[in-house]
Design an enzyme around this catalytic site. Sequence first.
Site, PDB file in Angstrom:
ATOM      1  N   TYR A 145       2.288  71.069  56.843  1.00  0.00           N
ATOM      2  CA  TYR A 145       1.723  71.982  57.848  1.00  0.00           C
ATOM      3  C   TYR A 145       0.394  71.468  58.408  1.00  0.00           C
ATOM      4  O   TYR A 145      -0.098  71.955  59.408  1.00  0.00           O
ATOM      5  CB  TYR A 145       1.527  73.389  57.272  1.00  0.00           C
ATOM      6  CG  TYR A 145       2.826  74.097  56.916  1.00  0.00           C
ATOM      7  CD1 TYR A 145       4.035  73.701  57.464  1.00  0.00           C
ATOM      8  CD2 TYR A 145       2.835  75.169  56.045  1.00  0.00           C
ATOM      9  CE1 TYR A 145       5.216  74.335  57.147  1.00  0.00           C
ATOM     10  CE2 TYR A 145       4.013  75.828  55.721  1.00  0.00           C
ATOM     11  CZ  TYR A 145       5.209  75.403  56.276  1.00  0.00           C
ATOM     12  OH  TYR A 145       6.373  76.040  55.952  1.00  0.00           O
ATOM     13  N   LYS A 196      10.575  67.278  45.811  1.00  0.00           N
ATOM     14  CA  LYS A 196      11.827  66.578  46.110  1.00  0.00           C
ATOM     15  C   LYS A 196      11.588  65.093  45.838  1.00  0.00           C
ATOM     16  O   LYS A 196      11.606  64.259  46.753  1.00  0.00           O
ATOM     17  CB  LYS A 196      12.229  66.832  47.568  1.00  0.00           C
ATOM     18  CG  LYS A 196      12.748  68.227  47.839  1.00  0.00           C
ATOM     19  CD  LYS A 196      14.174  68.446  47.348  1.00  0.00           C
ATOM     20  CE  LYS A 196      15.165  67.699  48.225  1.00  0.00           C
ATOM     21  NZ  LYS A 196      16.545  67.803  47.645  1.00  0.00           N
ATOM     22  N   ASP A 229      15.240  72.315  45.750  1.00  0.00           N
ATOM     23  CA  ASP A 229      16.493  72.972  46.149  1.00  0.00           C
ATOM     24  C   ASP A 229      17.174  73.600  44.935  1.00  0.00           C
ATOM     25  O   ASP A 229      17.727  74.702  45.008  1.00  0.00           O
ATOM     26  CB  ASP A 229      17.437  72.006  46.884  1.00  0.00           C
ATOM     27  CG  ASP A 229      17.611  70.679  46.170  1.00  0.00           C
ATOM     28  OD1 ASP A 229      16.763  70.330  45.317  1.00  0.00           O
ATOM     29  OD2 ASP A 229      18.597  69.968  46.449  1.00  0.00           O
ATOM     30  N   ASP A 253       6.258  78.020  50.596  1.00  0.00           N
ATOM     31  CA  ASP A 253       6.454  79.020  51.649  1.00  0.00           C
ATOM     32  C   ASP A 253       7.827  79.681  51.445  1.00  0.00           C
ATOM     33  O   ASP A 253       7.966  80.908  51.446  1.00  0.00           O
ATOM     34  CB  ASP A 253       6.399  78.286  53.006  1.00  0.00           C
ATOM     35  CG  ASP A 253       6.229  79.231  54.170  1.00  0.00           C
ATOM     36  OD1 ASP A 253       6.200  80.447  53.946  1.00  0.00           O
ATOM     37  OD2 ASP A 253       6.128  78.746  55.315  1.00  0.00           O
ATOM     38  N   ASP A 257       8.863  83.416  49.263  1.00  0.00           N
ATOM     39  CA  ASP A 257       9.559  84.501  49.976  1.00  0.00           C
ATOM     40  C   ASP A 257      10.851  84.871  49.257  1.00  0.00           C
ATOM     41  O   ASP A 257      11.204  86.039  49.143  1.00  0.00           O
ATOM     42  CB  ASP A 257       9.904  84.078  51.412  1.00  0.00           C
ATOM     43  CG  ASP A 257       8.808  84.477  52.391  1.00  0.00           C
ATOM     44  OD1 ASP A 257       7.709  84.824  51.927  1.00  0.00           O
ATOM     45  OD2 ASP A 257       9.051  84.429  53.610  1.00  0.00           O
TER      46      ASP A 257
END
Length: 368
Positions: A145, A196, A229, A253, A257
């Site tokens: 970001y 990852k 993942d 992020d 959530d």
Amino acid sequence: MIKTKKRKILLLPGDGVGPEVILEVKKIITWLNKKKSLDFQIDEDLVGGASYEKHKNPITDEVFYKALESEAVILGAVGGPKWDNLDFSKKPERALLKLRKELKLFANLRPAICFKQLVEASSLKPEIVSGLDIMIVRELTGGIYFGEPRGIKPIENGERKGINTHTYTSSEIIRVAKVAFELAQKRNKKVTSCEKSNVMEAGVLWREEVQKIKDSDYSDVELNHMLADNCAMQLLRNPKQFDVIVTDNLFGDMLSDEAAMLTGSLGLLPSASLGVKDKNGKMRSMYEPVHGSAPDIAGKGIANPIATILSFAMALRYSLELEKEADNLEKAVQKVLDEGLRTKDILSKGKKEVSTSQMGDAIISKLK
Ligand code: NAD
């Protein structure tokens, strides 16, 4: 009783339901000042769309400096359809990004706790989520970001290319990992670090640095590495396997959530964003509910204030060193839920519907 020193708290109600839920926190602070002889000094100012309306700016320098001077900032929410078409630099959300970036709030703590009284509100089976208590620590000021180069540029044959860059330095990884290990030491002593590393070099560095700091400083904490993942999948399959999860900005992020929704209601979820400690051990911090400004219910007096009240409890614990008051406030919320009081968003059969202010008053009555 001896008065403690003045504690500066900045309230930034913002837009939509923000002012309604912050008002309940203000009532609690006033109660604590009066009944517990605490000496909170409250200041309150505009942020987001409300600030844009007055100053054509989502956060003025004056408010920003007040935030710098405060021991804790408690924010309601910003944004709403009225400001959706503003230039990016004027959007209400820019105020949040500026506060996070300039206060160097690098660690975002998002607890996902499934209250036993509300287990039916989750979309997962009760036995999967009942008693769930996990803490997600998301890196907040680095990664994709913020990485450079970024932008959209024209390339050959009339095409365009969108570019974002995912970067992390060792020190950025280590400081957020330390926050996670220190939290775990006060909980169930288990950290799961997610990246990852199978496809990203920054992920390989993340894994190596987290392992190194664990080996040198946190031998009492168990560390597991998990691909992000897989973590997304495990959160749905068996969320209770986790204690503290630490991950980067992008994966955090999404994973936070996802974890939040295991608990069933947005109106219950608090968050804390913590900065670097100075040489006196003090740090900048901002506390806010996970939900947004909920324009669909703003002004109706039905917003759930619990997420914001629990965010204030986190401020008591992490910034104001008032652990006992934090515990009491969290217990007061539990007692009110035990008694069957519910705002509209968490209402179920046989429970009593209350307004935003009635919920705040009921919580205060349990503090007594
Ligand atoms: P939202 O969180 O505002 O609302 C989603 C749904 O949850 C709505 O149905 C809303 O009524 C409900 N809800 C949210 N908070 C609630 C509460 N306290 N009590 C009861 N119900 C509640 O998300 P959205 O609708 O996607 O976004 C609305 C605006 O908020 C947008 O402008 C968005 O940019 C902004 N936003 C701000 C923040 C923030 O300030 N940190 C975060 C997310 C979204």
